[in-house]
Design an enzyme around this catalytic site. Structure first.
Site, short mmCIF file in Angstrom:
data_model
loop_
_atom_site.label_atom_id
_atom_site.label_comp_id
_atom_site.label_asym_id
_atom_site.label_seq_id
_atom_site.Cartn_x
_atom_site.Cartn_y
_atom_site.Cartn_z
N CYS A 31 0.81 -1.23 0.00
CA CYS A 31 0.00 0.00 0.00
C CYS A 31 0.84 1.27 0.00
O CYS A 31 0.41 2.29 -0.52
CB CYS A 31 -1.01 -0.01 1.15
N LYS A 58 -5.64 -9.41 11.20
CA LYS A 58 -5.55 -7.96 11.03
C LYS A 58 -6.91 -7.46 10.60
O LYS A 58 -7.45 -7.87 9.57
CB LYS A 58 -4.49 -7.63 9.98
N LYS A 118 -3.99 -7.56 15.44
CA LYS A 118 -3.86 -6.12 15.20
C LYS A 118 -5.21 -5.53 14.84
O LYS A 118 -5.88 -6.11 13.98
CB LYS A 118 -2.88 -5.90 14.06
N TYR A 130 4.46 2.45 19.19
CA TYR A 130 5.13 3.74 19.02
C TYR A 130 5.59 4.31 20.36
O TYR A 130 6.34 5.27 20.40
CB TYR A 130 4.18 4.72 18.30
C1 PBG Z 1 0.17 -1.88 5.86
C2 PBG Z 1 0.04 -1.57 7.32
C3 PBG Z 1 -0.89 -0.72 7.98
C4 PBG Z 1 -0.49 -0.70 9.33
C5 PBG Z 1 0.62 -1.52 9.44
N1 PBG Z 1 0.91 -2.06 8.19
C6 PBG Z 1 -1.99 0.10 7.47
C7 PBG Z 1 -3.19 -0.49 6.88
O1 PBG Z 1 -3.36 -1.70 6.78
O2 PBG Z 1 -4.02 0.31 6.44
C8 PBG Z 1 -1.14 0.10 10.41
C9 PBG Z 1 -0.28 0.41 11.58
C10 PBG Z 1 -0.77 1.46 12.50
O3 PBG Z 1 -1.90 1.98 12.39
O4 PBG Z 1 -0.01 1.80 13.40
N2 PBG Z 1 -0.89 -2.51 5.27
#
Ligand code: PBG
Length: 324
Positions: free
Chosen positions: A122, A195, A248, A313
């Site tokens: 992405c 996720k 996640k 973070y």
């Molecule tokens: C890539 C990815 C994302 C996050 C980690 N890897 C964004 C998404 O899937 O839109 C989000 C991490 C965060 O919000 O701290 N796909």
């Protein structure tokens, strides 16, 4: 154990007693710190929605990784934001792409910290979706080939571990096969297994410049309402060769973390995502909450739910407190 014979308050009387019976402890050993690499030199650009977090060119990034290592944090998770994006994410697996440069810079200057890389498209696609498009849909099987190639390019640049996050079916098997064929049979995969399609990624998309140009990610990321399905996703990833599994986001999914801990015996990671970080920072800035305590309480809760490691973070802030 009935009142008045049992009085739980007896063991809460002072900090020494509380320390003695404390069940969950946060340790710097469990922390992974995410970082955003951008092209150029001397770039350190703040991300407005994530106070204290920056997009950094490799020179700054390497210095930050050195600082993080000195705080005792064992691992970083790297994201790359390329100069140019295209339909097919060619920047993702370019030999001299931004993430590959960041990996080489980090391993060259700070060899003794684990470099984990996020494997997704992405940040590299002009349309901002996590894979190859076919009309308005992400084409699964074409995408996993590209993800595997991307992971191999990270391994060749020196990554210690890869973390595929695109939520494509079969992505773990594709990466495992690609890595094995390229001679990286010892390189572990941390699978973003469960996720969710979450609004809590909002600030990250500013940081990684990866918001989808149209639509959303609900056709590949999971529905927040589901937990049985998360177990099926994890089962698949385990069977395809995942070494570490992940849930996640973390805070709205503590039940999923707990279930994953009980049902699987692989090391379990949880991603304390950008929105979870920003909400605490924002409330603290307003003076509405004690930011430091909210951070410690949240991270302790994620550990208590069952996460062995936390991507956060907050990692340097926590490390400083734990060190003191
Ligand atoms: C890539 C990815 C994302 C996050 C980690 N890897 C964004 C998404 O899937 O839109 C989000 C991490 C965060 O919000 O701290 N796909």
């Amino acid at each position: 154990m009935n009142f008045p014979d049992y009085r739980p308050r007896r063991l809460r009387k002072n900090e020494n007693l509380r320390r003695m019976i404390r069940e969950t402890k946060l340790s710097v050993d469990n922390l992974i710190y995410p970082l955003f690499a951008v092209p150029g030199t001397k770039v350190k650009k703040p991300i407005d929605s994530m106070p204290g977090i920056f997009q950094m060119s490799v020179d700054h990034l390497v210095r930050e990784i050195q600082r993080v290592k000195e705080l005792g944090i064992p691992a970083v998770l790297l994201f790359g934001i390329p100069d140019k994006k295209d339909e097919i994410a060619s920047g993702a697996m370019a030999k001299d792409g931004i993430i590959q440069q960041a990996i080489r810079g980090s391993k060259g200057k700070v060899p003794d910290i684990l470099v984990i890389t996020d494997v997704c498209l992405c940040e590299y696609t002009s349309h901002g979706h996590c894979g190859m498009l076919e009309k308005e849909d992400v084409a699964n099987d074409a995408t996993i080939e590209v993800l595997a190639e991307t992971a191999v390019s990270h391994a060749k640049a020196g990554a210690d571990m890869v973390a595929p996050s695109a939520m494509m079916d079969g992505q773990i098997a594709a990466l495992r096969e690609g890595l094995d064929d390229a001679g990286f049979d010892n390189l572990p995969i941390m699978a973003y297994s469960a996720k969710y399609a979450s609004c809590f990624y909002g600030p990250f998309r500013e940081a990684a410049e990866s918001a989808p140009a149209f639509g959303d990610r609900r056709a590949y990321q999971m529905d927040p309402a589901n937990s049985d399905e998360a177990m099926r996703e994890i089962t698949l990833d385990v069977s395809e060769g995942a070494d570490i599994i992940m849930v996640k986001p973390a805070l709205a999914y503590l039940d999923v973390i707990r279930r994953a801990k009980e049902e699987f015996d692989l090391p379990l990671a949880a991603y304390n995502v950008s929105g979870e970080f920003s909400m605490i920072k924002a409330a603290a800035q307003m003076g509405w909450i004690d930011g430091e305590r909210a951070m410690m309480e949240s991270l302790t809760a994620i550990r208590r739910a069952g996460a062995d490691m936390i991507i956060t973070y907050f990692a340097p802030d926590v490390a400083k407190i734990l060190e003191a």
